[in-house]
Design a protein around this motif. Structure first.
Motif, PDB file in Angstrom:
ATOM      1  N   GLN A 155      20.328   3.297 -40.191  1.00 34.63           N
ATOM      2  CA  GLN A 155      20.204   2.375 -38.844  1.00 34.63           C
ATOM      3  C   GLN A 155      18.850   2.741 -38.298  1.00 34.63           C
ATOM      4  O   GLN A 155      18.661   3.877 -38.016  1.00 34.63           O
ATOM      5  CB  GLN A 155      21.418   2.427 -38.155  1.00 34.63           C
ATOM      6  N   ILE A 156      17.878   1.758 -38.254  1.00 34.60           N
ATOM      7  CA  ILE A 156      16.736   1.947 -37.559  1.00 34.60           C
ATOM      8  C   ILE A 156      16.823   1.724 -35.802  1.00 34.60           C
ATOM      9  O   ILE A 156      17.700   0.552 -35.646  1.00 34.60           O
ATOM     10  CB  ILE A 156      15.681   1.165 -38.243  1.00 34.60           C
ATOM     11  N   THR A 157      16.375   2.380 -35.397  1.00 32.24           N
ATOM     12  CA  THR A 157      16.590   2.039 -33.789  1.00 32.24           C
ATOM     13  C   THR A 157      15.190   1.465 -33.432  1.00 32.24           C
ATOM     14  O   THR A 157      14.063   2.100 -33.734  1.00 32.24           O
ATOM     15  CB  THR A 157      16.691   3.503 -32.959  1.00 32.24           C
ATOM     16  N   ASP A 158      15.058   0.461 -32.747  1.00 30.14           N
ATOM     17  CA  ASP A 158      13.790  -0.362 -32.552  1.00 30.14           C
ATOM     18  C   ASP A 158      12.867   0.407 -31.301  1.00 30.14           C
ATOM     19  O   ASP A 158      13.329   1.211 -30.723  1.00 30.14           O
ATOM     20  CB  ASP A 158      13.930  -1.778 -32.506  1.00 30.14           C
ATOM     21  N   LYS A 159      11.632  -0.201 -31.075  1.00 30.13           N
ATOM     22  CA  LYS A 159      10.816   0.468 -30.139  1.00 30.13           C
ATOM     23  C   LYS A 159      11.596   0.523 -28.804  1.00 30.13           C
ATOM     24  O   LYS A 159      10.943   1.109 -27.748  1.00 30.13           O
ATOM     25  CB  LYS A 159       9.425  -0.150 -30.280  1.00 30.13           C
ATOM     26  N   HIS A 160      12.610  -0.536 -28.499  1.00 31.90           N
ATOM     27  CA  HIS A 160      12.917  -0.365 -27.204  1.00 31.90           C
ATOM     28  C   HIS A 160      14.336   0.335 -27.080  1.00 31.90           C
ATOM     29  O   HIS A 160      15.093   0.441 -26.159  1.00 31.90           O
ATOM     30  CB  HIS A 160      13.545  -2.095 -26.545  1.00 31.90           C
ATOM     31  N   GLY A 161      14.623   1.038 -28.156  1.00 30.00           N
ATOM     32  CA  GLY A 161      15.730   2.023 -28.364  1.00 30.00           C
ATOM     33  C   GLY A 161      17.280   1.183 -28.735  1.00 30.00           C
ATOM     34  O   GLY A 161      17.988   1.687 -28.479  1.00 30.00           O
ATOM     35  N   PRO A 191      19.605  -0.732 -31.539  1.00 27.75           N
ATOM     36  CA  PRO A 191      19.737  -0.555 -33.133  1.00 27.75           C
ATOM     37  C   PRO A 191      19.202  -2.010 -33.611  1.00 27.75           C
ATOM     38  O   PRO A 191      19.142  -2.888 -32.988  1.00 27.75           O
ATOM     39  CB  PRO A 191      21.280  -0.676 -32.938  1.00 27.75           C
ATOM     40  N   MET A 192      18.841  -1.819 -34.740  1.00 28.13           N
ATOM     41  CA  MET A 192      18.429  -3.060 -35.519  1.00 28.13           C
ATOM     42  C   MET A 192      19.415  -3.927 -35.702  1.00 28.13           C
ATOM     43  O   MET A 192      20.677  -3.572 -35.455  1.00 28.13           O
ATOM     44  CB  MET A 192      17.952  -2.646 -36.971  1.00 28.13           C
ATOM     45  N   LYS A 193      19.121  -5.185 -36.143  1.00 30.09           N
ATOM     46  CA  LYS A 193      20.146  -6.439 -36.321  1.00 30.09           C
ATOM     47  C   LYS A 193      20.699  -6.057 -37.894  1.00 30.09           C
ATOM     48  O   LYS A 193      20.161  -5.644 -38.705  1.00 30.09           O
ATOM     49  CB  LYS A 193      19.558  -7.902 -36.124  1.00 30.09           C
ATOM     50  N   GLU A 194      22.203  -6.074 -37.707  1.00 33.21           N
ATOM     51  CA  GLU A 194      22.686  -5.736 -39.072  1.00 33.21           C
ATOM     52  C   GLU A 194      23.674  -6.656 -39.191  1.00 33.21           C
ATOM     53  O   GLU A 194      24.938  -6.584 -39.299  1.00 33.21           O
ATOM     54  CB  GLU A 194      23.405  -4.503 -38.799  1.00 33.21           C
ATOM     55  N   PRO A 195      23.331  -8.039 -39.871  1.00 36.16           N
ATOM     56  CA  PRO A 195      23.993  -8.917 -40.287  1.00 36.16           C
ATOM     57  C   PRO A 195      25.169  -8.676 -41.257  1.00 36.16           C
ATOM     58  O   PRO A 195      24.896  -8.033 -42.015  1.00 36.16           O
ATOM     59  CB  PRO A 195      23.387 -10.247 -40.470  1.00 36.16           C
ATOM     60  N   ASP A 241      14.656 -15.346 -34.280  1.00 33.07           N
ATOM     61  CA  ASP A 241      13.195 -15.122 -34.707  1.00 33.07           C
ATOM     62  C   ASP A 241      13.236 -14.320 -36.028  1.00 33.07           C
ATOM     63  O   ASP A 241      12.125 -13.810 -36.490  1.00 33.07           O
ATOM     64  CB  ASP A 241      12.356 -14.338 -33.672  1.00 33.07           C
ATOM     65  N   ASN A 242      14.449 -14.045 -36.598  1.00 31.81           N
ATOM     66  CA  ASN A 242      14.650 -13.426 -37.980  1.00 31.81           C
ATOM     67  C   ASN A 242      13.861 -12.061 -37.753  1.00 31.81           C
ATOM     68  O   ASN A 242      13.656 -11.392 -38.971  1.00 31.81           O
ATOM     69  CB  ASN A 242      13.517 -14.405 -39.073  1.00 31.81           C
ATOM     70  N   VAL A 243      13.869 -11.407 -36.634  1.00 30.67           N
ATOM     71  CA  VAL A 243      13.334 -10.139 -36.732  1.00 30.67           C
ATOM     72  C   VAL A 243      14.593  -8.862 -36.855  1.00 30.67           C
ATOM     73  O   VAL A 243      15.803  -9.230 -36.140  1.00 30.67           O
ATOM     74  CB  VAL A 243      12.730  -9.793 -35.424  1.00 30.67           C
ATOM     75  N   CYS A 244      14.560  -8.027 -37.850  1.00 34.22           N
ATOM     76  CA  CYS A 244      15.720  -7.207 -37.895  1.00 34.22           C
ATOM     77  C   CYS A 244      15.443  -5.915 -36.890  1.00 34.22           C
ATOM     78  O   CYS A 244      16.427  -5.574 -36.213  1.00 34.22           O
ATOM     79  CB  CYS A 244      15.453  -6.559 -39.428  1.00 34.22           C
ATOM     80  N   TYR A 245      14.102  -5.509 -36.783  1.00 35.47           N
ATOM     81  CA  TYR A 245      13.809  -4.704 -35.845  1.00 35.47           C
ATOM     82  C   TYR A 245      12.233  -4.534 -35.829  1.00 35.47           C
ATOM     83  O   TYR A 245      11.655  -5.170 -36.483  1.00 35.47           O
ATOM     84  CB  TYR A 245      14.117  -3.186 -36.193  1.00 35.47           C
ATOM     85  N   ASP A 246      11.803  -4.220 -34.339  1.00 34.75           N
ATOM     86  CA  ASP A 246      10.498  -3.960 -34.131  1.00 34.75           C
ATOM     87  C   ASP A 246      10.205  -2.459 -33.811  1.00 34.75           C
ATOM     88  O   ASP A 246      10.682  -2.166 -32.747  1.00 34.75           O
ATOM     89  CB  ASP A 246      10.135  -4.888 -33.052  1.00 34.75           C
ATOM     90  N   TRP A 247       9.359  -1.817 -34.664  1.00 30.41           N
ATOM     91  CA  TRP A 247       9.347  -0.342 -34.656  1.00 30.41           C
ATOM     92  C   TRP A 247       8.175  -0.015 -34.513  1.00 30.41           C
ATOM     93  O   TRP A 247       6.948  -0.727 -35.179  1.00 30.41           O
ATOM     94  CB  TRP A 247      10.174   0.003 -35.945  1.00 30.41           C
ATOM     95  N   GLU A 248       7.999   1.125 -33.994  1.00 29.36           N
ATOM     96  CA  GLU A 248       6.592   1.735 -33.900  1.00 29.36           C
ATOM     97  C   GLU A 248       6.575   3.193 -34.030  1.00 29.36           C
ATOM     98  O   GLU A 248       7.610   4.205 -33.670  1.00 29.36           O
ATOM     99  CB  GLU A 248       5.899   1.369 -32.465  1.00 29.36           C
ATOM    100  N   LEU A 249       5.771   3.943 -34.417  1.00 27.03           N
ATOM    101  CA  LEU A 249       5.468   5.482 -34.534  1.00 27.03           C
ATOM    102  C   LEU A 249       4.121   5.865 -34.159  1.00 27.03           C
ATOM    103  O   LEU A 249       3.054   5.103 -34.529  1.00 27.03           O
ATOM    104  CB  LEU A 249       5.767   5.706 -36.082  1.00 27.03           C
ATOM    105  N   GLY A 250       4.024   6.766 -33.379  1.00 23.91           N
ATOM    106  CA  GLY A 250       2.528   7.709 -33.157  1.00 23.91           C
ATOM    107  C   GLY A 250       2.144   7.376 -31.664  1.00 23.91           C
ATOM    108  O   GLY A 250       2.979   6.407 -30.892  1.00 23.91           O
ATOM    109  N   ASP A 251       1.221   7.766 -31.198  1.00 25.12           N
ATOM    110  CA  ASP A 251       0.685   7.764 -29.903  1.00 25.12           C
ATOM    111  C   ASP A 251      -0.228   6.557 -29.592  1.00 25.12           C
ATOM    112  O   ASP A 251      -1.439   6.523 -29.908  1.00 25.12           O
ATOM    113  CB  ASP A 251      -0.075   9.010 -29.433  1.00 25.12           C
ATOM    114  N   LYS A 252       0.294   5.371 -29.141  1.00 27.17           N
ATOM    115  CA  LYS A 252      -0.354   4.047 -28.904  1.00 27.17           C
ATOM    116  C   LYS A 252      -1.913   4.334 -27.910  1.00 27.17           C
ATOM    117  O   LYS A 252      -2.763   4.008 -28.315  1.00 27.17           O
ATOM    118  CB  LYS A 252       0.392   3.106 -28.377  1.00 27.17           C
ATOM    119  N   GLU A 253      -1.406   5.086 -26.956  1.00 29.55           N
ATOM    120  CA  GLU A 253      -2.618   5.093 -25.913  1.00 29.55           C
ATOM    121  C   GLU A 253      -3.740   6.153 -26.567  1.00 29.55           C
ATOM    122  O   GLU A 253      -4.838   5.760 -26.419  1.00 29.55           O
ATOM    123  CB  GLU A 253      -1.951   5.872 -24.763  1.00 29.55           C
ATOM    124  N   ALA A 254      -3.107   7.136 -27.323  1.00 25.48           N
ATOM    125  CA  ALA A 254      -4.494   7.893 -27.967  1.00 25.48           C
ATOM    126  C   ALA A 254      -5.248   7.276 -28.971  1.00 25.48           C
ATOM    127  O   ALA A 254      -6.275   7.436 -28.937  1.00 25.48           O
ATOM    128  CB  ALA A 254      -3.850   9.267 -28.417  1.00 25.48           C
TER     129      ALA A 254
END
Lengths: 162, 793
Positions: free
Chosen positions: B86-92, B94-98, B163-176
């Motif tokens: 289970q992936i947790t998306d960038k808003h915290g 859980p992914m959509k799991e149909p 919108d067919n999105v399972c999750y919107d995920w990110e990793l790393g320091d965006k500001e840097a």
């Protein structure tokens, strides 16, 4: 259903077949020879190659009806009489010419037919001949080496015999 | 004794005799008494409602013993096919799991989605009966193209995923990353497609469900890379059968490459239905069926940007990726474009800031999951392509730009959440340059030019993460299972050893490699060691084989269990030798009293354990069998440098691979022959992706590359002999064997090497990029378009 009788690996064997029965299914189910495999349904992969009357054929593309009296050799018939590995079998083992083993019987049957027709093939000729046999594990590198080594062994044996 | 068969020797494989004689035992070679055959009627359309299903005629057809629909599955209260991560998306969130029903219920969502299963006395009868089934489809528009889906497609594959999105995920320091880009002297950008692939192990999937009426136990024979995981997923989440009533047996398996990791609907169906029809049920996939029912691999689209200073030092990397999940979530699918991809985006470089965003999309296509490399090839492809593009833009040699950015201090904490424990990237690059005679490439290029051929050389420096671990970490990242391995060392009374391992061999040669490890450690003959795997009724537990984990994790569990055996043996030997336990040393298969010539052989101590007449029975139990579970401290990090040399025929666009030079760092090596074989196979798959293979759907969601006539598998004539080297690696610092894993490297490192080589060959045409596969059509079209452009300028 009709009864088909053929010589399989030197022994006369009979089994039942429908008009649509393929040689590969006949060998696997009626004869219990499961060394011949089915890897595709379009005659590309060559996992099912056996020898019929001395030539390699794809058993998945051969109807068994009409094969009464044929001579068939499968991978189970490729070892020496004393049970030791045949030259091509031993060469695949020696040169790591197999990994999962699924394409191997067809590969060995096909390569054996190549050397019967062309005892000292070039690398190119080996690669071209084996285009009808797909291997997903080895990248063919060690298969080509295995066939080259088997050709050298057989040539050595011929020289010794002369 | 163990010398020629110990660690570091190219021992010939003990499993080969059965394979070269046709005596391998694959699942389809097994037949159970009274066995029936299943045929799955699958959806011919990509997206539709199931308005009616008429099975009346089929039920009456000759030989038919049962016809089942999604309604039957729902009525029985069975669970759907579960997802293991289970992936947790960038808003915290859980992914959509149909839900993923075993047989489609109400709707079909991809060509190949199973709708009805017919069970009959013969396969032909089942197939004939399926022809009599009438289904009314209410056809719906299909979501096929990910980019279109991401830009707002009015159709949803699942109602619960707008919108067919399972999750919107990110990793790393965006500001840097943003601030590094703001101050960069040079920015290179590249958009690339990682083409969708089909794993295509040569053995198609097969399973037999066999319910025992006397014990109410179930046995599932299946083509699996991890039988215990299938037992857990299917028993606990689908069929509600407890482990002690369910045996899963994966005998010889004809290749996996990822596609046989997952729990599939057919496995659950035959297991459950064997009780309904009170007979065993076998299902064997044909190849056409495999193309529309085996999980696919890759299928990502990425926009990448690399920020550099004036000297070519990397300042930051930014990636935005769309990843295709297909119609349902396969077992490990959500983890592939995230934790197995984003975490590798530092590569071999000391880039201080990395940010990646991944949107996982549902489409009306076959589910997508791990395929040899799984996420790491995609990361490597992005990085190694953009670095080569940057080198070209900066006018630097491809090797030189990489050297300016290599990580050289270990352990190294990347900006994408992993710590590399060890490596030597200069060394593998030097080795690749040496074995390829890189220095004299220009001569070869000119010689080729004199023959009208365009010769190119392309570099790729990969790093990957293997032996995914530790369990506590992967649990925090969303894994619904632990990722350790188990092993039992059963010492038999006369001193032979049976090893029960949770790893599973489907071509990797574990029966040889693991026996070398044990023979080496116990000083007993190689032939005295038997490796048992694949059967949950024999092996205590296991997590299986994927992610190049078997030796690093499974081998380490074996070493731990061997250590326990030796420790117990020391207690027994101390008693027999009338010495203190602390004075006993174990070496070369002998328990010795240190500093004396008193000794007991391993087999003598083993016998004493089972015939405990003269035995320290107050302190030590009889018997000699030990089990160990090994949960690694970290991933392992194999790395290497690959140089690919090609010639392009400008008249036809055909690419000929001249050689692929691979310099790998796998740490310590147990069997060099097997390791080289693994690299060869990986290279063939990577080069296949780069040059030949492509899984193509048309806009209605029909798979147009659905057989070996249309999907270009690499053939013997497509590939050269390879030049590979994996000597003198840097040993992994945290597992007892110092090994890293070698199964996937070839498939990870080679695609960008080939593409970089072709782009290098086309250097005079101003071509910056061609998407894989580099077929003659694509290469010729690129040359043709570039020529027109140059002529116009």
């Amino acid at each position: 259903m009709t009864t088909i009788t053929m010589t399989v690996n030197g022994k006369e064997r009979s089994g039942k077949a429908e008009g649509r029965t393929l040689l590969v299914d006949f060998l696997r189910t009626e004869m219990g020879l499961t060394g011949t495999h089915v890897g595709c349904d379009t005659s590309q992969c060559g996992c099912c190659v056996v020898h019929v009357n001395g030539e390699s054929v794809k058993a998945c593309a051969t109807f068994v009806s009409g094969m009464d009296g044929a001579e068939v050799t499968t991978i189970e018939g490729m070892a020496n009489d004393d049970g030791s590995l045949g030259v091509m079998q031993a060469s695949f083992k020696e040169h790591h010419g197999l990994q999962c083993g699924f394409c191997t019987p067809g590969m060995i049957m096909s390569a054996t037919d190549l050397l019967a027709n062309n005892p000292s093939p070039s690398e190119d000729e080996i690669r071209t001949w084996l285009k009808g046999n797909i291997c997903r594990c080895t990248g063919y590198h060690n298969i080509v080496k295995s066939v080259q080594a088997a050709a050298a062994t057989m040539a050595g044996a011929r020289e010794a015999a002369e | 004794m163990a010398k020629d068969f110990g660690i570091g020797e190219s021992v010939k494989r003990s499993e080969d005799v059965r394979f070269v004689t046709g005596n391998g035992k694959y699942t389809d070679d097994i037949n159970r008494p009274g066995q029936t055959y299943a045929y799955f009627l699958r959806s011919p359309v990509a997206h539709a409602t199931l308005d009616s299903i008429n099975i009346d005629e089929a039920k009456k057809a000759p030989g038919v013993v049962g016809v089942f629909t999604g309604q039957d599955i729902a009525d029985a209260g069975l669970g759907g096919v579960p997802c293991g991560w289970q992936i947790t998306d960038k808003h915290g969130d859980p992914m959509k799991e149909p839900a993923h029903p075993i047989l489609a219920h109400g709707k079909v969502r991809h060509v190949g989605d199973p709708i009805v299963c017919v069970v009959a006395d013969t396969y032909a009868q089942a197939r004939d009966a399926a022809e009599m089934i009438d289904i009314d489809f209410g056809q719906l528009p299909a979501v096929v193209d990910m980019k279109a889906a991401a830009e707002g497609n009015p159709t949803n594959v699942h109602d619960e995923a707008p919108d067919n999105v399972c999750y919107d995920w990110e990793l790393g320091d965006k500001e840097a990353v943003d601030s590094a880009f703001a101050g960069a002297a040079h920015v290179t950008t590249l958009e690339l497609v990682n083409n969708r692939l089909v794993a295509n192990p040569m053995e198609p999937r097969c399973c037999i469900g066999d319910w025992d009426s006397s014990s109410d136990d179930y046995t599932l024979y299946t083509t699996s890379q991890n039988p215990h995981v299938i037992r857990l997923l299917m028993g606990a989440f689908v069929l509600n059968i407890p482990e002690h009533k369910l045996r899963v047996y994966a005998p010889d398996v004809g290749g996996g490459f990822g596609a046989k990791i997952y729990h599939y609907a057919e496995e659950a169906f035959v297991t459950w239905a064997s009780k309904q029809v009170r007979r065993p049920i076998k299902w064997t996939s044909d190849r056409s069926e495999a193309f529309i029912s085996d999980a696919h691999g890759r299928d990502q689209v990425t926009k990448a940007e690399l920020a550099m200073d004036a000297e070519g030092k990397f300042l930051a990397l930014r990636c935005d990726t769309l990843a295709n999940m297909g119609a349902y979530l396969s077992t490990f699918a959500p983890a592939i474009p995230t934790w197995l991809h984003g975490t590798l985006l530092a590569g071999q470089y000391a880039t201080p800031a990395v940010h990646c965003r991944v949107r996982a999309m549902f489409t009306n296509t076959v589910p997508v999951d791990a395929y040899r490399g799984a996420g790491r090839p995609e990361a490597t492809y992005i990085l190694e392509r953009i670095v080569n593009k940057a080198a070209k833009e900066l006018g630097l040699d491809q090797c030189e730009l990489r050297r300016r950015n290599f990580i050289r201090d270990f352990p190294y904490d990347t900006p994408v959440a992993v710590q590399y424990d060890t490596g030597d990237f200069d060394k593998t690059l030097n080795k690749a340059m040496e074995i390829s005679d890189y220095a004299n490439f220009e001569q070869r290029r000119q010689e080729a030019a004199s023959r009208g051929k365009l010769r190119g050389i392309g570099l790729s420096c990969y790093i990957e993460a293997c032996g995914i671990a530790p369990s506590s970490l992967v649990g925090a990242l969303g894994a619904r299972a632990g990722l350790y391995e188990a092993a039992t060392i059963r010492v038999n009374p006369t001193g032979s050893v049976t090893v029960l391992t949770g790893s599973h061999s489907h071509g990797q040669g574990h029966e040889t490699t693991f026996a070398q490890v044990v023979s080496d450690a116990l000083g007993i003959p190689f032939e005295s060691v038997d490796i048992v795997h694949g059967d949950t009724s024999k092996v205590p537990f296991g997590m299986g084989t994927y992610g190049s984990r078997s030796l690093a994790v499974g081998g380490s569990a074996i070493v731990k269990a061997v250590d326990k055996v030796v420790e117990k043996g020391k207690k027994i030997a101390a008693h027999l030798l009338e010495a203190a336990e602390s004075d006993i040393v174990f070496e070369d298969g002998q328990y010795k009293v240190a500093g004396t010539d008193k000794a007991k052989a391993f087999a003598e101590v083993s016998l004493a354990a089972y015939v405990p007449h003269n035995y320290p029975i107050e302190d030590v139990e009889p018997g000699l069998e030990e089990t160990a579970f090994y949960d690694p401290k970290n991933f392992t990090f194999p790395a290497g440098a690959y140089l690919c040399e090609v010639e392009v025929d400008p008249e036809t666009g055909k690419v000929e691979i001249i050689d692929l030079f691979a310099a790998d760092d796998f740490g310590n090596i147990v069997n060099p022959m097997i390791v080289e074989g693994q690299v060869h196979g990986g290279l063939a798959q990577g080069l296949g992706q780069a040059m030949l293979e492509n899984c193509v759907y048309d806009e209605e969601g029909q798979l147009t590359s659905g057989s070996y006539m249309d999907y270009a598998m690499p053939l013997a004539g497509d590939l050269p002999m390879f030049t590979v080297s994996s000597e003198d690696g840097t040993p992994c610092t945290h597992n007892p064997l110092g090994v890293k894993g070698c199964g996937e490297a070839g498939a990870i490192g080679s695609p960008p090497a080939l593409v970089n080589a072709v782009i290098d060959a086309l250097r005079d045409h101003g071509i910056e990029h061609i998407d894989m596969p580099l077929s003659p059509n694509r290469v010729w079209s690129a040359i043709n378009a570039a020529s027109h452009k140059q002529a116009a300028e």
